[in-house]
Design a protein around this motif. Sequence first.
Motif, PDB file in Angstrom:
ATOM      1  N   GLU A  29      24.544  70.399  58.816  1.00 45.67           N
ATOM      2  CA  GLU A  29      25.170  69.463  59.751  1.00 45.67           C
ATOM      3  C   GLU A  29      24.124  68.578  60.423  1.00 45.67           C
ATOM      4  O   GLU A  29      24.334  67.373  60.598  1.00 45.67           O
ATOM      5  CB  GLU A  29      25.974  70.226  60.796  1.00 45.67           C
ATOM      6  N   ALA A  30      22.983  69.168  60.791  1.00 46.24           N
ATOM      7  CA  ALA A  30      21.909  68.393  61.420  1.00 46.24           C
ATOM      8  C   ALA A  30      21.371  67.344  60.442  1.00 46.24           C
ATOM      9  O   ALA A  30      21.124  66.195  60.827  1.00 46.24           O
ATOM     10  CB  ALA A  30      20.786  69.316  61.886  1.00 46.24           C
ATOM     11  N   GLU A  31      21.205  67.740  59.181  1.00 52.87           N
ATOM     12  CA  GLU A  31      20.737  66.776  58.173  1.00 52.87           C
ATOM     13  C   GLU A  31      21.724  65.621  58.056  1.00 52.87           C
ATOM     14  O   GLU A  31      21.336  64.449  58.016  1.00 52.87           O
ATOM     15  CB  GLU A  31      20.557  67.446  56.815  1.00 52.87           C
ATOM     16  N   ARG A  35      20.748  61.723  58.732  1.00 53.82           N
ATOM     17  CA  ARG A  35      20.950  60.697  57.700  1.00 53.82           C
ATOM     18  C   ARG A  35      21.934  59.632  58.180  1.00 53.82           C
ATOM     19  O   ARG A  35      21.764  58.444  57.898  1.00 53.82           O
ATOM     20  CB  ARG A  35      21.412  61.341  56.401  1.00 53.82           C
ATOM     21  N   ASN A  36      22.956  60.051  58.910  1.00 52.21           N
ATOM     22  CA  ASN A  36      23.919  59.099  59.447  1.00 52.21           C
ATOM     23  C   ASN A  36      23.260  58.169  60.470  1.00 52.21           C
ATOM     24  O   ASN A  36      23.501  56.966  60.475  1.00 52.21           O
ATOM     25  CB  ASN A  36      25.098  59.845  60.077  1.00 52.21           C
ATOM     26  N   ASP A  37      22.416  58.728  61.332  1.00 61.24           N
ATOM     27  CA  ASP A  37      21.774  57.933  62.386  1.00 61.24           C
ATOM     28  C   ASP A  37      20.647  57.040  61.866  1.00 61.24           C
ATOM     29  O   ASP A  37      20.462  55.933  62.365  1.00 61.24           O
ATOM     30  CB  ASP A  37      21.200  58.856  63.471  1.00 61.24           C
ATOM     31  N   TYR A  38      19.881  57.526  60.876  1.00 60.71           N
ATOM     32  CA  TYR A  38      18.680  56.802  60.453  1.00 60.71           C
ATOM     33  C   TYR A  38      18.754  56.222  59.044  1.00 60.71           C
ATOM     34  O   TYR A  38      17.832  55.527  58.614  1.00 60.71           O
ATOM     35  CB  TYR A  38      17.457  57.711  60.588  1.00 60.71           C
ATOM     36  N   GLY A  39      19.819  56.501  58.314  1.00 62.26           N
ATOM     37  CA  GLY A  39      20.067  55.885  57.015  1.00 62.26           C
ATOM     38  C   GLY A  39      18.918  56.004  56.035  1.00 62.26           C
ATOM     39  O   GLY A  39      18.355  57.082  55.838  1.00 62.26           O
ATOM     40  N   SER A  40      18.557  54.885  55.444  1.00 59.52           N
ATOM     41  CA  SER A  40      17.557  54.872  54.375  1.00 59.52           C
ATOM     42  C   SER A  40      16.148  55.193  54.862  1.00 59.52           C
ATOM     43  O   SER A  40      15.247  55.382  54.050  1.00 59.52           O
ATOM     44  CB  SER A  40      17.566  53.525  53.651  1.00 59.52           C
ATOM     45  N   LEU A  41      15.949  55.265  56.153  1.00 59.87           N
ATOM     46  CA  LEU A  41      14.638  55.654  56.677  1.00 59.87           C
ATOM     47  C   LEU A  41      14.335  57.123  56.367  1.00 59.87           C
ATOM     48  O   LEU A  41      13.176  57.524  56.268  1.00 59.87           O
ATOM     49  CB  LEU A  41      14.580  55.406  58.186  1.00 59.87           C
ATOM     50  N   VAL A  42      15.370  57.927  56.167  1.00 59.75           N
ATOM     51  CA  VAL A  42      15.207  59.352  55.871  1.00 59.75           C
ATOM     52  C   VAL A  42      14.931  59.509  54.375  1.00 59.75           C
ATOM     53  O   VAL A  42      15.685  59.018  53.540  1.00 59.75           O
ATOM     54  CB  VAL A  42      16.462  60.163  56.255  1.00 59.75           C
ATOM     55  N   PHE A  43      13.838  60.181  54.052  1.00 60.17           N
ATOM     56  CA  PHE A  43      13.515  60.441  52.651  1.00 60.17           C
ATOM     57  C   PHE A  43      14.606  61.300  52.027  1.00 60.17           C
ATOM     58  O   PHE A  43      15.170  62.176  52.687  1.00 60.17           O
ATOM     59  CB  PHE A  43      12.168  61.169  52.525  1.00 60.17           C
ATOM     60  N   LYS A  44      14.879  61.069  50.753  1.00 61.39           N
ATOM     61  CA  LYS A  44      15.842  61.910  50.024  1.00 61.39           C
ATOM     62  C   LYS A  44      15.294  63.328  49.860  1.00 61.39           C
ATOM     63  O   LYS A  44      16.033  64.295  49.905  1.00 61.39           O
ATOM     64  CB  LYS A  44      16.129  61.305  48.652  1.00 61.39           C
ATOM     65  N   THR A  45      13.997  63.435  49.654  1.00 61.23           N
ATOM     66  CA  THR A  45      13.350  64.730  49.480  1.00 61.23           C
ATOM     67  C   THR A  45      13.368  65.499  50.794  1.00 61.23           C
ATOM     68  O   THR A  45      13.050  64.962  51.851  1.00 61.23           O
ATOM     69  CB  THR A  45      11.888  64.549  49.027  1.00 61.23           C
TER      70      THR A  45
END
Length: 94
Positions: A29-31, A35-45
């Motif tokens: 849920e935290a992830e 990802r919702n808040d920071y979008g593409s800034l979050v690495f996929k890895t």
Amino acid sequence: GLRRTYNPHLAVTGIVITHFDQDEEGQVEAERAIRNDYGSLVFKTRIRYSVDLITTIDQKRPVIFYRSSGEAADDYRSLARELESRESSRDKFG
């Protein structure tokens, strides 16, 4: 902040989710929220939780030298490839 105090040219390349355990509902849920808040800034890895990481801290050795075939080493190699890809895309497109 950091730019003013240490380096005015500092830029954030991305956000890395570490010590991740997909079996923990709260972490999933935290992830999702990150990802919702920071979008593409979050690495996929994601760097999964591993006892190897704790051991390497104690031994002051990179995990890829401690257990190069382990999940943690695989995660860091994947992150390095993703970072390299982001950097080369940024170099091409500014």
